[in-house]
Design a protein around this motif. Structure first.
Motif, short mmCIF file in Angstrom:
data_model
loop_
_atom_site.label_atom_id
_atom_site.label_comp_id
_atom_site.label_asym_id
_atom_site.label_seq_id
_atom_site.Cartn_x
_atom_site.Cartn_y
_atom_site.Cartn_z
N VAL A 178 27.89 113.18 28.90
CA VAL A 178 26.72 111.88 28.24
C VAL A 178 27.56 111.38 27.40
O VAL A 178 28.01 111.42 26.22
CB VAL A 178 26.22 112.48 27.92
N PHE A 179 27.54 110.32 27.75
CA PHE A 179 27.74 108.86 26.26
C PHE A 179 27.04 107.72 26.31
O PHE A 179 26.23 107.35 27.65
CB PHE A 179 29.34 108.77 27.03
N ASN A 180 27.38 106.79 25.48
CA ASN A 180 26.79 105.71 25.44
C ASN A 180 24.99 105.95 25.72
O ASN A 180 24.82 105.13 26.35
CB ASN A 180 27.17 104.58 26.41
N ILE A 181 24.49 107.21 25.33
CA ILE A 181 22.88 106.63 25.12
C ILE A 181 22.70 106.74 24.23
O ILE A 181 23.28 107.23 22.56
CB ILE A 181 22.79 108.45 25.42
N GLU A 182 21.59 105.48 23.41
CA GLU A 182 21.92 104.49 22.04
C GLU A 182 20.27 104.05 22.02
O GLU A 182 19.90 103.20 22.52
CB GLU A 182 22.74 103.21 22.60
N ASN A 183 20.47 104.51 21.01
CA ASN A 183 17.94 103.57 20.25
C ASN A 183 19.64 102.82 18.91
O ASN A 183 19.68 103.40 17.67
CB ASN A 183 17.76 104.86 20.16
N ASN A 184 19.33 101.30 19.20
CA ASN A 184 19.94 100.49 18.35
C ASN A 184 18.62 99.70 17.66
O ASN A 184 19.26 98.01 17.32
CB ASN A 184 21.53 99.99 19.12
N ALA A 185 17.13 100.02 17.77
CA ALA A 185 16.76 99.40 16.72
C ALA A 185 17.40 98.82 15.39
O ALA A 185 17.72 99.54 14.95
CB ALA A 185 15.35 99.96 16.94
N THR A 186 17.22 97.80 14.65
CA THR A 186 17.37 97.64 13.81
C THR A 186 16.71 97.66 12.76
O THR A 186 16.85 97.31 12.20
CB THR A 186 17.24 95.71 13.76
N ALA A 187 15.40 98.25 12.55
CA ALA A 187 14.40 98.47 12.56
C ALA A 187 14.71 100.29 11.78
O ALA A 187 15.81 100.59 12.51
CB ALA A 187 13.03 99.11 12.72
N GLU A 188 14.80 100.36 9.40
CA GLU A 188 15.33 100.91 9.29
C GLU A 188 14.85 102.92 10.23
O GLU A 188 15.95 103.49 10.42
CB GLU A 188 15.32 101.03 8.46
N LEU A 189 13.94 102.49 10.53
CA LEU A 189 12.64 104.14 10.85
C LEU A 189 12.85 103.36 12.39
O LEU A 189 12.62 102.26 12.68
CB LEU A 189 11.66 104.23 9.91
N GLY A 190 12.27 105.36 13.06
CA GLY A 190 11.98 104.55 14.58
C GLY A 190 12.93 104.03 14.78
O GLY A 190 13.27 104.12 16.36
N ARG A 191 14.57 104.98 14.86
CA ARG A 191 15.85 105.11 16.08
C ARG A 191 16.00 106.49 16.47
O ARG A 191 15.66 107.51 15.23
CB ARG A 191 16.27 104.70 15.17
N SER A 192 15.80 106.86 17.87
CA SER A 192 15.44 107.60 18.28
C SER A 192 16.50 108.66 19.18
O SER A 192 15.85 108.06 20.15
CB SER A 192 14.34 109.24 18.11
N GLY A 193 17.19 109.34 19.60
CA GLY A 193 17.44 109.47 20.36
C GLY A 193 18.87 111.01 21.01
O GLY A 193 18.76 111.66 19.99
N HIS A 194 18.86 110.96 21.71
CA HIS A 194 19.78 112.75 22.64
C HIS A 194 20.42 112.35 23.46
O HIS A 194 19.80 111.67 24.79
CB HIS A 194 18.69 113.69 22.54
N GLY A 195 21.83 113.14 23.55
CA GLY A 195 22.09 112.97 24.48
C GLY A 195 21.21 114.33 25.61
O GLY A 195 21.38 113.66 26.70
N ILE A 196 21.30 115.71 25.26
CA ILE A 196 20.73 115.93 25.68
C ILE A 196 19.62 117.39 25.00
O ILE A 196 20.42 117.52 24.33
CB ILE A 196 21.89 117.47 26.25
#
Length: 523
Positions: A178-196
């Motif tokens: 599992v790779f390159n699962i990405e939240n790349n939002a430019t906002a400092e908050l509100g970035r969330s993701g998980h591989g599993i």
């Protein structure tokens, strides 16, 4: 050894509770490993469905007439079916809609020897979405895929590689990358993701969950984690995974997060995190660093969970090594055992107990930190420009036992034990081996001591620990922390019980031999 025996006698009641808990965990381990027991390695069971990039969803799914999407293949299954996916890249979101049974699991796996990629390239992310979703189904095996390239630049959405939720049981996730699962939002908050992501979000527990031999890497998870077990999860195993080059925490078992609306269900319990390798976890990476000036990303993080066994893991080059802590009021971390692990070269603390200073009323209660090798962590200064040390205790640490560890700090840091705050009670520290080729510092109630006898007097014990004797590792230069036969750590530790010390050491050799145990992670 009389002092240690007396200390441990005072905690016999606790030991009984812990042993009972680990009897439950042992049973849980056996049951969890049965998830897909006749199909763990992806062998065909019952009827097969075939998927190929050159197939058609109007086909019937035979080898000669395959369907073209994995989702269509899953719609054609019944209990006992295996969906074989031919080699290639499949740009789709996949969701299991049917359950298997104990004797007839549903398996999703690549066709023999062929590489299959489930890719999120070009797919949108809305709300909470995963490339592979397991929701309110049972007896499922996911085996052997590349699951990757699912990305968003939107704030306040959650992007996952694999998610298991909705009270699912008997789920096996094995040998995936599992790779390159990405939240790349430019906002400092509100970035969330998980591989599993294993999330108990209902009043029915997720149970008998196995996550084994996966690789998770190159994920931008924002303020979330690479491998997450959260909420009402009762009975799981996370084994033999490699988690690396991640933006935030490597593996977490959590309570008190916003996973489950019922507080009684909102924490993970009765799990095993064993034989994993976690490295190069750095919260200062990613489009907006989770930790701007200090790397606080923990390799293995037990936060508000209970009855978790953490053993034989290798954790290196992370922010902190292993944390049994709490960052949420009313969700202390309790009855956990951290044993036979190797932790080295982390930015801040090696092993960390307690609540966050000035932030939470949570803490760490009735946990064991035994037989670990903790080497040259605290490469950097902490958030208040302090040396966090090899073992750090902060807010609300009560009735914990720290025994049989080899603690070997960097010569320019030299902090063995750092109890950074006043408060907490009945924490037993004994039978460790302390060695430094520089200064020697113990800090108790935030007062430093540089003399071993002064430290023992201030702490009020630690009478059978060894100080100033080289543990004689096989080869420090190659990070070979096995013990030479003449090591002073060899067979000089305190045997508490097999339930606490464990039955095997870091390299799976017998942990207790002729009623003798060595200090550190290797027998």
């Amino acid at each position: 050894m009389d002092t240690l025996r007396l200390d441990c006698f005072k905690k016999m009641f606790l030991l009984g509770i812990i042993m009972l808990s680990y009897g439950v965990l042992s049973a849980c381990s056996k049951k969890t490993s049965l998830a897909g027991s006749d199909n763990q390695d992806g062998q065909a069971s019952g009827k097969n469905i075939y998927v190929a990039v050159n197939g058609s969803d109007s086909n019937n799914g035979t080898l000669e007439a395959p369907v073209s999407t994995i989702q269509k293949g899953l719609e054609l299954v019944n209990p006992g079916y295996t969906v074989f996916v031919r080699g290639g890249t499949y740009k789709e979101k996949v969701s299991f809609s049917k359950s298997g049974r104990k004797d007839k699991v549903i398996t999703l796996k690549p066709y023999q020897g062929e590489k299959v990629i489930i890719s999120g390239e070009g797919l949108s992310v809305s709300g909470n979405e995963a490339l592979v979703t397991v929701n309110n189904v049972n007896f499922i095996v996911i085996y052997g895929f590349d699951i990757c390239n699912f990305k968003t630049t939107s704030a306040w959405v959650n992007v996952d590689g694999i998610v298991v939720k909705g009270g699912s049981t008997n789920i096996s996730i094995k040998k995936n990358r599992v790779f390159n699962i990405e939240n790349n939002a430019t906002a400092e908050l509100g970035r969330s993701g998980h591989g599993i992501h294993i999330i108990g979000n209902t009043e029915v527990a997720l149970t008998k969950i196995l996550v084994e031999e996966n690789e998770i890497f190159d994920c931008n998870t924002g303020y979330s984690e690479n491998l997450t077990v959260n909420g009402y999860v009762d009975g799981f195993e996370v084994r033999k995974n490699k988690v690396y080059k991640g933006e935030n925490i490597g593996i977490v078992a959590a309570g008190g997060y916003a996973a489950n609306s019922n507080p009684a269900y909102n924490y993970v319990r009765n799990g095993i995190i064993a034989d994993n390798e976690i490295f190069n976890i750095d919260g200062r990476t990613g489009p907006i660093p989770t930790y701007k000036d200090h790397n606080g990303a923990i390799g293995i993080y037990i936060d508000g969970a209970r009855n978790i066994l953490i053993e034989r893991n290798l954790v290196r080059d992370c922010g902190r090594g292993i944390g049994i802590v709490s960052e949420t009021d009313n969700f202390p971390t309790q009855e956990c055992v951290v044993r036979n692990n190797l932790v080295y070269n982390c930015s801040l603390a090696g092993i960390y107990l307690g609540g966050y200073i000035g932030y939470t009323g949570g803490g760490t209660n009735r946990c064991y930190v035994v037989n670990n090798t903790i080497f040259q962590n605290s490469k950097d200064l902490g958030y208040s420009n302090e040396v966090e040390g090899e073992i750090r205790l902060t807010e609300n640490c009560n009735d914990n036992t720290i025994v049989n560890n080899i603690i070997y700090p960097r010569s320019d840091r030299s902090v063995f034990i750092n109890k950074q705050v006043t408060g907490g009670s009945n924490n037993i520290i004994n039978s460790n081996l302390y060695y430094s080729n520089g200064l020697s510092i113990w800090r108790w109630n935030n007062i430093p001591y540089t003399d071993f006898n002064a430290w023992k007097a201030a702490y009020g014990g630690d009478e059978v620990s060894l100080f100033g004797t080289d543990p004689l590792f096989v080869n420090i230069a190659t990070y070979d922390f096995r013990l030479n036969p003449t090591s002073p750590a060899k067979n000089t530790g305190a045997v508490i019980s097999a339930a606490i010390n464990g039955t095997t050491d870091m390299e799976a050799k017998a942990r207790i031999v002729n009623n003798l145990i060595s200090r550190g992670a290797y027998q």
